[in-house]
Design an enzyme around this catalytic site. Structure first.
Site, PDB file in Angstrom:
ATOM      1  N   VAL A  49      40.276  43.537  41.057  1.00 34.98           N
ATOM      2  CA  VAL A  49      40.236  44.467  39.757  1.00 34.98           C
ATOM      3  C   VAL A  49      41.708  44.343  39.259  1.00 34.98           C
ATOM      4  O   VAL A  49      41.912  43.933  38.219  1.00 34.98           O
ATOM      5  CB  VAL A  49      39.962  45.685  40.233  1.00 34.98           C
ATOM      6  CG1 VAL A  49      40.017  46.584  38.774  1.00 34.98           C
ATOM      7  CG2 VAL A  49      38.375  45.665  40.469  1.00 34.98           C
ATOM      8  N   GLU A  90      37.467  56.467  34.823  1.00 26.89           N
ATOM      9  CA  GLU A  90      36.171  56.009  34.176  1.00 26.89           C
ATOM     10  C   GLU A  90      35.715  54.894  35.087  1.00 26.89           C
ATOM     11  O   GLU A  90      34.527  54.795  35.493  1.00 26.89           O
ATOM     12  CB  GLU A  90      36.273  55.506  32.845  1.00 26.89           C
ATOM     13  CG  GLU A  90      34.877  54.957  32.157  1.00 26.89           C
ATOM     14  CD  GLU A  90      33.933  56.009  32.050  1.00 26.89           C
ATOM     15  OE1 GLU A  90      32.773  55.690  32.815  1.00 26.89           O
ATOM     16  OE2 GLU A  90      34.118  56.782  31.466  1.00 26.89           O
ATOM     17  N   GLY A 142      31.619  51.165  37.550  1.00 27.00           N
ATOM     18  CA  GLY A 142      32.226  49.994  37.063  1.00 27.00           C
ATOM     19  C   GLY A 142      32.323  49.966  35.528  1.00 27.00           C
ATOM     20  O   GLY A 142      33.218  50.807  34.986  1.00 27.00           O
ATOM     21  N   GLY A 193      29.718  37.748  47.844  1.00 27.63           N
ATOM     22  CA  GLY A 193      30.822  38.536  47.530  1.00 27.63           C
ATOM     23  C   GLY A 193      30.359  39.922  47.152  1.00 27.63           C
ATOM     24  O   GLY A 193      31.214  40.774  46.621  1.00 27.63           O
ATOM     25  N   LYS A 240      31.014  58.688  44.839  1.00 29.65           N
ATOM     26  CA  LYS A 240      30.843  58.863  43.494  1.00 29.65           C
ATOM     27  C   LYS A 240      29.826  60.263  42.986  1.00 29.65           C
ATOM     28  O   LYS A 240      30.032  60.554  41.934  1.00 29.65           O
ATOM     29  CB  LYS A 240      29.961  57.639  43.207  1.00 29.65           C
ATOM     30  CG  LYS A 240      30.864  56.360  43.167  1.00 29.65           C
ATOM     31  CD  LYS A 240      30.226  54.779  43.104  1.00 29.65           C
ATOM     32  CE  LYS A 240      31.224  53.829  43.242  1.00 29.65           C
ATOM     33  NZ  LYS A 240      30.490  52.418  43.336  1.00 29.65           N
ATOM     34  N   GLY A 257      32.614  44.367  40.289  1.00 28.65           N
ATOM     35  CA  GLY A 257      33.292  43.086  39.928  1.00 28.65           C
ATOM     36  C   GLY A 257      34.724  43.300  39.131  1.00 28.65           C
ATOM     37  O   GLY A 257      35.076  44.307  38.470  1.00 28.65           O
TER      38      GLY A 257
END
Length: 454
Positions: free
Chosen positions: A20, A134, A139, A192, A210, A316
């Site tokens: 990231v 956010e 994501g 991955g 979350k 991702g």
């Protein structure tokens, strides 16, 4: 005509240069002109904190001299700090230090927010700076901002969804290919989608963090990770997935947050918040059943707006960086034009409820003795705990406990009984299953799973 850009650049420090962090750095560099036009100032990367120097970090697209191992010094010379290192420490200390030196913070750290969010909110308030996050949930999906801004005038009553891409991939492969749990996890690791140690995902810790963030925002109440009931997917077997398919259902790891009226659902008590994460069967007709691979999807139900669905890639580098940069632009605009983003809203102060107060349905598969009156005895046990039965199916006689031709201890043949309940308090359902296991006519409780989505 290009937008007018004036004044000194806003200094951006990035903590972490993994998947990231490197995407954030690259997108800040590649989109520098557009971002400057949107903010009114240029955004200048003044440093990227890493654990060790000397690695190939060309994917970040920034000069080598910007990398540093001195994160504590770096945050003191930034206007905006982007924290993407994860974990509790040193992230918490670095964020608090950034606030002390007047920097706003953008973070993707769901574990820290779920464990100690109120400390961070209070520190940001005291310093008069922004805290945006956010990217900490789902994501790239714009989810938290709609909850705390777009729906600020409405009453959110329920949040239901898939918030962990790794477990969704694993369960999807178990359903579509018949793979066992271990094989599906290995596939996720090879692509991955799962870490070498997938514990945080498959045991539900990631989804629980979350869920705590979602419940806190949705219900204006401080909900921490410890307030979230958690079950992972490690006990979900190929047989469970096949059983769901027989019912035209799929198994998904769900995060469910809702306001429950009354004490534990009873009349006359104060409302509370139920936040929980567990695998559940949902009908294939439900929109969440069609969420495949590593995607996320979340339903938000509000009194006026009704049901809203948010769907997209939940992880991702580039998708998460997109959410991070949206927050960076928001905080940068406040730096240029003045003002602050929304602050913590915890005025409702609803109490967290135990899992037993939640209302749900159960799928129960039993091996029972092949004798007259067995079904009546099983049904009586459900009735004794005030749990109503919706469906019953009895398969043709099988030898109870057979795995490789071995009969049960008494050599007694049995039948397979499948029961689906109506909604009832989870405590009553759990007590029913425990009581069934003690009956001499029940040779084994072979599967228990919650059912959602109707």
């Amino acid at each position: 005509m290009s937008a007018k850009v004036e004044g000194e650049p806003l200094r951006v420090a990035i903590l972490g240069c993994g998947v990231v962090g490197s995407s954030v750095a690259r997108m800040l560099t590649e989109n520098a002109d557009d971002l400057a036009a949107r903010v009114g100032r240029r955004l200048q990367i003044v440093g990227i904190a890493v654990r060790r120097l000397g690695r190939d970090r060309s994917a970040a697209g920034v000069p080598e001299h910007l990398f540093t191992t001195d994160a504590e010094e770096l945050v003191t010379r930034a206007d905006i700090v982007v924290e993407v290192v994860g974990g509790i420490e040193p992230a918490r200390t670095l964020i608090l230090r950034a606030f002390e030196h007047g920097a706003s913070v953008v973070t993707a750290n769901k574990a820290l927010l779920a464990e100690d969010g109120p400390t961070l909110y209070a520190a940001a308030d005291a310093a008069g700076v922004d805290l945006y996050y956010e990217a900490s949930v789902a994501g790239a999906i714009p989810l938290l901002r709609p909850l705390r801004e777009s729906l600020a005038g409405d009453d959110v009553t329920r949040v239901l969804g898939i918030v962990n891409g790794t477990t969704n991939y694993v369960l999807d492969k178990m359903d579509s290919t018949g793979a066992g749990f271990a094989d599906a996890v290995a596939q996720a690791q090879a692509l991955g989608y799962a870490e070498a140690d997938p514990t945080a995902d498959v045991e539900g810790f990631d989804a629980a963090a979350k869920a705590a963030i979602l419940a806190s925002l949705a219900f204006h109440t401080r909900i921490g990770a410890a307030d979230v009931y958690r079950e992972g997917i490690t006990e979900v077997s190929a047989a469970d997935v096949a059983a769901a398919a027989e019912m035209d259902c799929v198994v998904k790891l769900l995060a469910i947050c809702e306001v429950v009226d009354g004490a534990g659902g009873s009349e006359g008590g104060a409302p509370g918040v139920s936040a929980r994460v567990y695998p559940a069967m949902i009908p294939r007709s439900h929109p969440l059943a069609g969420v495949r691979e590593a995607f996320n999807a979340v339903f938000v139900e509000a009194r006026a707006a009704g049901a809203l669905m948010f769907y997209g890639p939940g992880a991702g580098g580039d998708p998460t960086a997109s959410a991070v940069l949206g927050d960076v632009v928001a905080t940068a605009r406040h730096r240029v034009g003045g003002g602050l983003g929304p602050r913590e809203s915890a005025y409702a102060d609803l109490r967290p409820l135990d899992m037993g107060a939640a209302t749900t349905r159960y799928y129960v598969r039993l091996h029972v003795a092949d004798r007259p009156g067995v079904l009546a005895q099983v049904a009586a046990e459900f009735a004794r705990h005030d749990v109503s039965i919706q469906q019953v199916r009895q398969d043709v006689a099988v030898t109870a406990g057979l795995a490789a031709g071995d009969a049960d201890s008494d050599g007694e043949d049995g039948a397979e009984l499948v029961i689906v309940t109506h909604a009832a308090p989870d405590a009553a359902l759990s007590a029913t299953v425990d009581a069934l296991a003690e009956l001499d006519i029940v040779l084994g409780v072979t599967s228990v799973m919650r059912v959602e989505g109707d």
